[in-house]
Design an enzyme around this catalytic site. Structure first.
Site, PDB file in Angstrom:
ATOM      1  N   ASN A 253       0.798  -1.234   0.000  1.00  0.00           N
ATOM      2  CA  ASN A 253       0.000   0.000   0.000  1.00  0.00           C
ATOM      3  C   ASN A 253       0.832   1.285   0.000  1.00  0.00           C
ATOM      4  O   ASN A 253       0.397   2.293  -0.534  1.00  0.00           O
ATOM      5  CB  ASN A 253      -1.053  -0.007   1.110  1.00  0.00           C
ATOM      6  CG  ASN A 253      -0.471   0.012   2.494  1.00  0.00           C
ATOM      7  OD1 ASN A 253       0.679  -0.349   2.697  1.00  0.00           O
ATOM      8  ND2 ASN A 253      -1.265   0.429   3.454  1.00  0.00           N
TER       9      ASN A 253
ATOM     10  N   GLU B 140       4.438  -4.250  12.089  1.00  0.00           N
ATOM     11  CA  GLU B 140       3.502  -3.134  11.860  1.00  0.00           C
ATOM     12  C   GLU B 140       2.322  -3.733  11.113  1.00  0.00           C
ATOM     13  O   GLU B 140       2.422  -4.024   9.925  1.00  0.00           O
ATOM     14  CB  GLU B 140       4.154  -2.070  10.966  1.00  0.00           C
ATOM     15  CG  GLU B 140       5.515  -1.596  11.390  1.00  0.00           C
ATOM     16  CD  GLU B 140       5.445  -0.619  12.539  1.00  0.00           C
ATOM     17  OE1 GLU B 140       4.434   0.077  12.652  1.00  0.00           O
ATOM     18  OE2 GLU B 140       6.388  -0.585  13.328  1.00  0.00           O
TER      19      GLU B 140
ATOM     20  N   CYS C  52      -3.333   1.695   6.636  1.00  0.00           N
ATOM     21  CA  CYS C  52      -3.511   1.041   7.942  1.00  0.00           C
ATOM     22  C   CYS C  52      -3.993   1.999   9.021  1.00  0.00           C
ATOM     23  O   CYS C  52      -4.705   1.602   9.928  1.00  0.00           O
ATOM     24  CB  CYS C  52      -2.199   0.403   8.372  1.00  0.00           C
ATOM     25  SG  CYS C  52      -0.866   1.611   8.528  1.00  0.00           S
TER      26      CYS C  52
HETATM   27  P1  NAD Z   1       0.314  -9.259   3.594  1.00  0.00           P
HETATM   28  O1  NAD Z   1       0.477  -9.677   4.999  1.00  0.00           O
HETATM   29  O2  NAD Z   1      -0.575 -10.071   2.711  1.00  0.00           O
HETATM   30  O3  NAD Z   1       1.728  -9.211   2.833  1.00  0.00           O
HETATM   31  C1  NAD Z   1       2.779  -8.383   3.278  1.00  0.00           C
HETATM   32  C2  NAD Z   1       4.093  -8.988   2.838  1.00  0.00           C
HETATM   33  O4  NAD Z   1       4.276 -10.220   3.505  1.00  0.00           O
HETATM   34  C3  NAD Z   1       4.220  -9.255   1.342  1.00  0.00           C
HETATM   35  O5  NAD Z   1       5.516  -8.891   0.913  1.00  0.00           O
HETATM   36  C4  NAD Z   1       4.057 -10.756   1.279  1.00  0.00           C
HETATM   37  O6  NAD Z   1       4.710 -11.343   0.163  1.00  0.00           O
HETATM   38  C5  NAD Z   1       4.726 -11.181   2.571  1.00  0.00           C
HETATM   39  N1  NAD Z   1       4.361 -12.511   3.034  1.00  0.00           N
HETATM   40  C6  NAD Z   1       3.184 -13.154   2.871  1.00  0.00           C
HETATM   41  N2  NAD Z   1       3.261 -14.407   3.417  1.00  0.00           N
HETATM   42  C7  NAD Z   1       4.507 -14.521   3.938  1.00  0.00           C
HETATM   43  C8  NAD Z   1       5.200 -15.559   4.619  1.00  0.00           C
HETATM   44  N3  NAD Z   1       4.633 -16.742   4.855  1.00  0.00           N
HETATM   45  N4  NAD Z   1       6.462 -15.329   5.000  1.00  0.00           N
HETATM   46  C9  NAD Z   1       7.053 -14.145   4.772  1.00  0.00           C
HETATM   47  N5  NAD Z   1       6.469 -13.133   4.114  1.00  0.00           N
HETATM   48  C10 NAD Z   1       5.201 -13.317   3.708  1.00  0.00           C
HETATM   49  O7  NAD Z   1      -0.162  -7.742   3.635  1.00  0.00           O
HETATM   50  P2  NAD Z   1      -0.576  -6.795   2.423  1.00  0.00           P
HETATM   51  O8  NAD Z   1      -1.902  -7.252   1.889  1.00  0.00           O
HETATM   52  O9  NAD Z   1       0.564  -6.646   1.486  1.00  0.00           O
HETATM   53  O10 NAD Z   1      -0.757  -5.382   3.161  1.00  0.00           O
HETATM   54  C11 NAD Z   1      -1.961  -4.947   3.701  1.00  0.00           C
HETATM   55  C12 NAD Z   1      -1.916  -5.054   5.219  1.00  0.00           C
HETATM   56  O11 NAD Z   1      -0.796  -4.333   5.716  1.00  0.00           O
HETATM   57  C13 NAD Z   1      -3.126  -4.420   5.887  1.00  0.00           C
HETATM   58  O12 NAD Z   1      -3.587  -5.249   6.906  1.00  0.00           O
HETATM   59  C14 NAD Z   1      -2.574  -3.116   6.457  1.00  0.00           C
HETATM   60  O13 NAD Z   1      -3.299  -2.632   7.566  1.00  0.00           O
HETATM   61  C15 NAD Z   1      -1.187  -3.505   6.808  1.00  0.00           C
HETATM   62  N6  NAD Z   1      -0.314  -2.339   6.879  1.00  0.00           N
HETATM   63  C16 NAD Z   1       0.119  -1.923   8.107  1.00  0.00           C
HETATM   64  C17 NAD Z   1       0.934  -0.808   8.228  1.00  0.00           C
HETATM   65  C18 NAD Z   1       1.443  -0.336   9.570  1.00  0.00           C
HETATM   66  O14 NAD Z   1       2.330   0.512   9.593  1.00  0.00           O
HETATM   67  N7  NAD Z   1       0.917  -0.826  10.673  1.00  0.00           N
HETATM   68  C19 NAD Z   1       1.312  -0.104   7.080  1.00  0.00           C
HETATM   69  C20 NAD Z   1       0.860  -0.547   5.850  1.00  0.00           C
HETATM   70  C21 NAD Z   1       0.050  -1.682   5.763  1.00  0.00           C
END
Ligand code: NAD
Length: 458
Positions: free
Chosen positions: A131, A229, A263
């Site tokens: 995002n 995060e 988020c």
């Molecule tokens: P996601 O958890 O689907 O994926 C994030 C990353 O994790 C990707 O690079 C993905 O390839 C990787 N990943 C997935 N499975 C994995 C595994 N088994 N091992 C290691 N890495 C793995 O999240 P998303 O859909 O990309 O992002 C959206 C989410 O992120 C929302 O829930 C949002 O609230 C959160 N977010 C939080 C913040 C914050 O600062 N708190 C900021 C931005 C987004």
């Protein structure tokens, strides 16, 4: 190879390699090898490299924003903010080079001096969501590098092209080889290889609660330090003495920015009964006037598409469920009929109640549910009764109410009378399932360090 699509119109933008576990291992080894010489540089020299990178990013700021527009679907103005904020963030973290401090502690013994020293953790793995794909590179890399760590970054498979472009630009600087490494691919392959690697010392992850929880379990195998995060369900509380024009605009902005895929942005509203109708009227006017569409075709938009078909399906299901559970759709409510891409109508929902999923689960789309409350206390109780604890906001002209909310809301961030958007010198950290540890500012910087206490007996 993995296809990368433009979510606004479904065109193929490019392909990235699915990095194998062996290549991930090579990246971690390169980071490990580079760590010693990098750590022994004075921090100010490490900072000079960060400034060289930020200068490169500024030279290419338009082309970088263009890539983000196309692969993530952000509107151009916001993509440009993301790129510029990323350069500024690098410079901000570079400024810490002369400010990383240890402590001198009082000893229990005569003629003894105790020093608390801060040292780099070692090799950092940074795993990113889609995002804010570009800024998140800097949020991981800049504090890691200035404190003396080396890093392996894995971008999201949805939005990797900007990270490859970042790597190309970085390769044009004289940053020593191995200090920064990039691995592409899916979480299930490259991600898994990173989080289970015994030579990774810190996993800093931004993404969903489900993946964060999985990473924490996987990290347990090697007892690797984690910094998480995660998601949010930010409440916005509007009291009867609020400036309703300000509240409506700030909440609206916070909901359509990045098509609701942020988020920390307001995901649920609690409004005092007497001002409910007036607030809904103002919000409806904003929602209905939203200019949305394909950001690669027009710069005059406030909102682009959702990032993927999966995102569109999830948001559609969440709104359908809200209807089934008895909420009222004031405007929007379904996928937008633009003939292409993953667009969803800006959607305002009233009549929401605490039991409804739309008030409890992260929606991550341009959808705003509103619930009526009868007091600040009720709003605070409902806000806190959530598995998430990332951000919250309050709109009131009463200082006592604002301070009560600040004291009693159990969230990592609280915004009073302003939109949800964090500053780089703050501390972005979620309570409860929204995360562990945090980012930004001094406290975020020190998450990339470990401490060592040295006892010097004369
Ligand atoms: P996601 O958890 O689907 O994926 C994030 C990353 O994790 C990707 O690079 C993905 O390839 C990787 N990943 C997935 N499975 C994995 C595994 N088994 N091992 C290691 N890495 C793995 O999240 P998303 O859909 O990309 O992002 C959206 C989410 O992120 C929302 O829930 C949002 O609230 C959160 N977010 C939080 C913040 C914050 O600062 N708190 C900021 C931005 C987004």
């Amino acid at each position: 190879m993995i296809d990368v699509m433009n979510p606004a119109n479904g065109t193929l933008l490019g392909r990235i390699p699915e990095t194998s576990a062996d290549t991930v291992d090579a990246a971690v080894k390169a980071a490990r090898k580079a760590k010693g010489p990098w750590e022994s540089l004075p921090a100010i020299e490490r900072a000079h490299y960060l400034r060289k990178i930020s200068a490169k990013l500024r030279e290419h700021r338009i082309e970088l924003a263009d890539v983000i527009v196309k692969e993530q679907g952000k509107v151009r103005a916001l993509a440009q903010v993301e790129v510029d904020f990323t350069s500024d963030y690098m410079d901000y973290m570079a400024e810490w080079a002369r400010r990383i401090e240890g402590e001198v502690l009082t000893s229990d013994r005569p003629k003894e001096t105790m020093l608390l020293m801060r040292k780099p953790v070692g090799v950092v793995a940074g795993i990113l969501p889609w995002n804010f794909p570009f800024f998140l590179i800097a949020r991981k890399l800049a504090p890691a590098l200035v404190t003396g760590n080396t890093i392996v970054i894995k971008p999201s498979e949805e939005t990797p092209i900007n990270a490859y472009l970042f790597a190309e630009l970085l390769a044009e600087t004289d940053l020593p080889k191995g200090v920064f490494n990039l691995v592409g691919g899916r979480g299930s392959v490259a991600g898994e290889a990173l989080i289970t690697h015994k030579d990774v010392d810190l996993i800093t992850f931004t993404g969903s609660v489900a993946t964060g929880s999985h990473i924490m379990q996987a990290a347990g195998k090697n007892l690797t330090k984690v910094n998480l995060e995660l998601g949010g369900k930010a409440p916005a509380i509007v009291l009867k003495d609020a400036d309703l024009d300000l509240a409506a605009k700030a909440i609206y902005d916070s909901r359509v920015i990045n098509t609701g895929q942020v988020c920390n942005c307001a995901e649920r509203v609690y409004v005092e009964r007497t001002v409910h109708d007036a607030l809904v009227e103002k919000l409806t006017a904003h929602f209905e006037a939203t200019r949305y569409g394909d950001p690669s075709e027009s710069d005059d938009l406030e909102m682009g598409p959702l990032v993927s078909e999966i995102g569109l399906t999830k948001v559609t299901a969440a709104v359908d469920l809200a209807k089934t559970q008895g909420a009222t759709i004031v405007c929007g409510g379904k996928p937008a009929d633009l003939g292409k891409g993953f667009h969803f109508e800006p959607t305002l929902i009233t009549g929401a109640t605490h039991e409804m999923d739309i008030m409890r689960k992260e929606t991550f789309g341009p959808v705003l549910p509103i619930q009526i409350v009868d007091s600040l206390e009720e709003a605070i109780t409902l806000s806190n009764d959530s598995e998430y604890g990332l951000t919250s906001s309050v709109y009131t002209s009463n200082l006592t109410s604002a301070m009560q909310a600040a004291r009693e809301l159990k969230f990592g961030e609280t915004y009073i009378n302003r939109e949800n958007f964090e500053a780089m010198q703050g501390y972005h950290a979620g309570h409860r399932k929204s995360g562990m540890g945090g980012a930004d500012g001094k406290h975020g910087l020190y998450e990339f360090t470990v401490t060592q206490v040295v006892y010097i007996q004369e």
